[in-house]
Design a protein around this motif. Structure first.
Motif, PDB file in Angstrom:
ATOM      1  N   ASN A 131       0.816  -1.217   0.000  1.00  0.00           N
ATOM      2  CA  ASN A 131       0.000   0.000   0.000  1.00  0.00           C
ATOM      3  C   ASN A 131       0.845   1.260   0.000  1.00  0.00           C
ATOM      4  OD1 ASN A 131      -2.418  -1.388  -0.090  1.00  0.00           O
ATOM      5  ND2 ASN A 131      -2.504  -1.601   2.133  1.00  0.00           N
ATOM      6  N   LYS A 132       2.004   1.200   0.632  1.00  0.00           N
ATOM      7  CA  LYS A 132       2.921   2.339   0.626  1.00  0.00           C
ATOM      8  C   LYS A 132       3.439   2.579  -0.795  1.00  0.00           C
ATOM      9  CE  LYS A 132       6.572   4.144   3.565  1.00  0.00           C
ATOM     10  NZ  LYS A 132       7.577   3.812   4.567  1.00  0.00           N
ATOM     11  N   GLY A 133       3.717   1.493  -1.501  1.00  0.00           N
ATOM     12  CA  GLY A 133       4.193   1.596  -2.881  1.00  0.00           C
ATOM     13  C   GLY A 133       3.135   2.142  -3.826  1.00  0.00           C
ATOM     14  N   LYS A 134       1.860   1.904  -3.507  1.00  0.00           N
ATOM     15  CA  LYS A 134       0.762   2.384  -4.360  1.00  0.00           C
ATOM     16  C   LYS A 134       0.620   3.902  -4.304  1.00  0.00           C
ATOM     17  CE  LYS A 134      -3.152   0.154  -3.723  1.00  0.00           C
ATOM     18  NZ  LYS A 134      -4.171  -0.765  -3.154  1.00  0.00           N
ATOM     19  N   LYS A 135       1.069   4.522  -3.197  1.00  0.00           N
ATOM     20  CA  LYS A 135       0.913   5.964  -3.027  1.00  0.00           C
ATOM     21  C   LYS A 135       1.895   6.754  -3.883  1.00  0.00           C
ATOM     22  CE  LYS A 135      -0.978   5.504   1.557  1.00  0.00           C
ATOM     23  NZ  LYS A 135      -0.660   5.352   2.952  1.00  0.00           N
ATOM     24  N   VAL A 136       3.031   6.173  -4.202  1.00  0.00           N
ATOM     25  CA  VAL A 136       4.045   6.850  -5.009  1.00  0.00           C
ATOM     26  C   VAL A 136       3.800   6.520  -6.471  1.00  0.00           C
ATOM     27  CG1 VAL A 136       6.515   7.134  -5.357  1.00  0.00           C
ATOM     28  CG2 VAL A 136       5.656   6.588  -3.104  1.00  0.00           C
ATOM     29  N   ARG A 137       3.793   7.585  -7.340  1.00  0.00           N
ATOM     30  CA  ARG A 137       3.530   7.360  -8.759  1.00  0.00           C
ATOM     31  C   ARG A 137       4.733   7.759  -9.604  1.00  0.00           C
ATOM     32  NH1 ARG A 137      -1.829   7.282 -10.955  1.00  0.00           N
ATOM     33  NH2 ARG A 137      -0.887   8.380 -12.698  1.00  0.00           N
ATOM     34  N   GLY A 138       4.757   7.256 -10.823  1.00  0.00           N
ATOM     35  CA  GLY A 138       5.745   7.691 -11.816  1.00  0.00           C
ATOM     36  C   GLY A 138       7.133   7.168 -11.537  1.00  0.00           C
ATOM     37  N   THR A 139       8.140   8.027 -11.876  1.00  0.00           N
ATOM     38  CA  THR A 139       9.533   7.594 -11.775  1.00  0.00           C
ATOM     39  C   THR A 139       9.973   7.425 -10.328  1.00  0.00           C
ATOM     40  OG1 THR A 139      10.204   9.902 -11.916  1.00  0.00           O
ATOM     41  CG2 THR A 139      10.252   8.622 -13.968  1.00  0.00           C
ATOM     42  N   GLY A 140       9.301   8.086  -9.416  1.00  0.00           N
ATOM     43  CA  GLY A 140       9.636   7.950  -8.005  1.00  0.00           C
ATOM     44  C   GLY A 140       9.255   6.597  -7.439  1.00  0.00           C
ATOM     45  N   ARG A 141       8.457   5.864  -8.189  1.00  0.00           N
ATOM     46  CA  ARG A 141       7.975   4.562  -7.718  1.00  0.00           C
ATOM     47  C   ARG A 141       9.119   3.581  -7.479  1.00  0.00           C
ATOM     48  NH1 ARG A 141       2.689   2.182  -8.905  1.00  0.00           N
ATOM     49  NH2 ARG A 141       2.770   0.076  -8.118  1.00  0.00           N
ATOM     50  N   SER A 142      10.018   3.471  -8.457  1.00  0.00           N
ATOM     51  CA  SER A 142      11.124   2.522  -8.316  1.00  0.00           C
ATOM     52  C   SER A 142      12.060   2.948  -7.188  1.00  0.00           C
ATOM     53  CB  SER A 142      11.888   2.378  -9.629  1.00  0.00           C
ATOM     54  OG  SER A 142      12.440   3.622 -10.009  1.00  0.00           O
ATOM     55  N   LEU A 143      12.252   4.277  -7.030  1.00  0.00           N
ATOM     56  CA  LEU A 143      13.089   4.761  -5.933  1.00  0.00           C
ATOM     57  C   LEU A 143      12.454   4.438  -4.584  1.00  0.00           C
ATOM     58  CD1 LEU A 143      14.076   8.257  -7.375  1.00  0.00           C
ATOM     59  CD2 LEU A 143      15.601   6.326  -6.996  1.00  0.00           C
ATOM     60  N   ALA A 144      11.143   4.602  -4.489  1.00  0.00           N
ATOM     61  CA  ALA A 144      10.445   4.301  -3.241  1.00  0.00           C
ATOM     62  C   ALA A 144      10.536   2.820  -2.904  1.00  0.00           C
ATOM     63  CB  ALA A 144       8.983   4.737  -3.346  1.00  0.00           C
ATOM     64  N   LYS A 145      10.396   1.968  -3.946  1.00  0.00           N
ATOM     65  CA  LYS A 145      10.518   0.524  -3.722  1.00  0.00           C
ATOM     66  C   LYS A 145      11.909   0.190  -3.202  1.00  0.00           C
ATOM     67  CE  LYS A 145       7.358  -1.996  -6.702  1.00  0.00           C
ATOM     68  NZ  LYS A 145       7.236  -2.774  -7.918  1.00  0.00           N
ATOM     69  N   HIS A 146      12.915   0.827  -3.814  1.00  0.00           N
ATOM     70  CA  HIS A 146      14.299   0.582  -3.434  1.00  0.00           C
ATOM     71  C   HIS A 146      14.516   1.004  -1.976  1.00  0.00           C
ATOM     72  CE1 HIS A 146      18.576   0.001  -3.932  1.00  0.00           C
ATOM     73  NE2 HIS A 146      18.798   1.237  -3.502  1.00  0.00           N
ATOM     74  N   ARG A 147      13.999   2.187  -1.616  1.00  0.00           N
ATOM     75  CA  ARG A 147      14.143   2.667  -0.245  1.00  0.00           C
ATOM     76  C   ARG A 147      13.445   1.758   0.751  1.00  0.00           C
ATOM     77  NH1 ARG A 147      12.726   8.191  -2.226  1.00  0.00           N
ATOM     78  NH2 ARG A 147      14.677   9.108  -2.891  1.00  0.00           N
ATOM     79  N   ALA A 148      12.241   1.312   0.388  1.00  0.00           N
ATOM     80  CA  ALA A 148      11.469   0.418   1.266  1.00  0.00           C
ATOM     81  C   ALA A 148      12.226  -0.889   1.481  1.00  0.00           C
ATOM     82  CB  ALA A 148      10.101   0.152   0.685  1.00  0.00           C
ATOM     83  N   LYS A 149      12.840  -1.400   0.400  1.00  0.00           N
ATOM     84  CA  LYS A 149      13.587  -2.653   0.488  1.00  0.00           C
ATOM     85  C   LYS A 149      14.797  -2.491   1.411  1.00  0.00           C
ATOM     86  CE  LYS A 149      13.534  -5.537  -3.159  1.00  0.00           C
ATOM     87  NZ  LYS A 149      13.906  -6.096  -4.453  1.00  0.00           N
ATOM     88  N   ARG A 150      15.471  -1.336   1.277  1.00  0.00           N
ATOM     89  CA  ARG A 150      16.643  -1.077   2.114  1.00  0.00           C
ATOM     90  C   ARG A 150      16.253  -0.923   3.586  1.00  0.00           C
ATOM     91  NH1 ARG A 150      21.049   2.934  -0.331  1.00  0.00           N
ATOM     92  NH2 ARG A 150      22.570   1.433   0.357  1.00  0.00           N
ATOM     93  N   ALA A 151      15.096  -0.239   3.811  1.00  0.00           N
ATOM     94  CA  ALA A 151      14.620  -0.053   5.176  1.00  0.00           C
ATOM     95  C   ALA A 151      14.253  -1.399   5.799  1.00  0.00           C
ATOM     96  CB  ALA A 151      13.413   0.886   5.189  1.00  0.00           C
ATOM     97  N   ALA A 152      13.636  -2.271   4.995  1.00  0.00           N
ATOM     98  CA  ALA A 152      13.279  -3.600   5.486  1.00  0.00           C
ATOM     99  C   ALA A 152      14.521  -4.423   5.778  1.00  0.00           C
ATOM    100  CB  ALA A 152      12.388  -4.317   4.474  1.00  0.00           C
ATOM    101  N   GLY A 153      15.554  -4.249   4.952  1.00  0.00           N
ATOM    102  CA  GLY A 153      16.812  -4.977   5.134  1.00  0.00           C
ATOM    103  C   GLY A 153      17.565  -4.504   6.367  1.00  0.00           C
ATOM    104  N   ALA A 154      17.400  -3.220   6.723  1.00  0.00           N
ATOM    105  CA  ALA A 154      18.086  -2.672   7.888  1.00  0.00           C
ATOM    106  C   ALA A 154      17.513  -3.205   9.196  1.00  0.00           C
ATOM    107  CB  ALA A 154      17.999  -1.143   7.880  1.00  0.00           C
TER     108      ALA A 154
END
Length: 155
Positions: A131-154
């Motif tokens: 649901n967090k990924g659904k809120k971000v649109r366009g080119t920022g979407r992949s960056l948001a996914k990347h950030r979320a993945k890094r935050a989950a990994g931390a």
């Protein structure tokens, strides 16, 4: 299993024993080389009379020996046992190297073969990330996914 019924003494009682046979026949068909994904792919037919089914680890060793490959790089999936048993059909991929296997093979299949460690994540956490990924649109979407993945990994 033998059922003995009460019979007159002048009849001879026959007993039938079904033994589990280890004679398993493995055949491959529709063989295809796929150089773009650096693998060989085929359909595997297994004849296993007297057995419910055959473990994929055993099959991987047999198929690897047939095609002169490493059993670790053999991916077996999608097996269906025919009605009545005794014959199964499934799909097989044999990768040329481990890098190609890790690159192209889905994570769940790699996890089954012990080449990838799936991390346990709660259902709620998965849905929140979606649901967090659904809120971000366009080119920022992949960056948001990347950030979320890094935050989950931390964590």
């Amino acid at each position: 299993v033998t059922f003995l019924l009460p019979q007159p003494s002048h009849f001879q009682v026959k007993t039938n024993y079904f033994t589990m046979s280890d004679a398993v026949v493995v055949k491959t068909r529709k063989f295809k080389k796929n150089p773009l994904l650096s693998r060989r792919q085929m359909i595997v037919d297994i004849v296993h009379p007297g057995r419910a089914n055959v473990p994929k680890t055993e099959l991987a060793e047999v198929v690897a020996k047939m095609h002169k490959a490493d059993p670790k790089l053999v991916m077996l999936f999608g097996f269906k046992t025919k009605f009545g048993g005794g014959k199964s059909t499934g799909f097989c991929l044999i990768y040329d190297n481990e890098e190609a296997c890790l690159k192209f093979e889905p994570k769940h299949r790699l996890a089954r073969n012990g080449m990838f460690e799936m991390k346990e994540q709660s259902r709620k956490a998965i849905k929140e990330a979606k649901n967090k990924g659904k809120k971000v649109r366009g080119t920022g979407r992949s960056l948001a996914k990347h950030r979320a993945k890094r935050a989950a990994g931390a964590d």
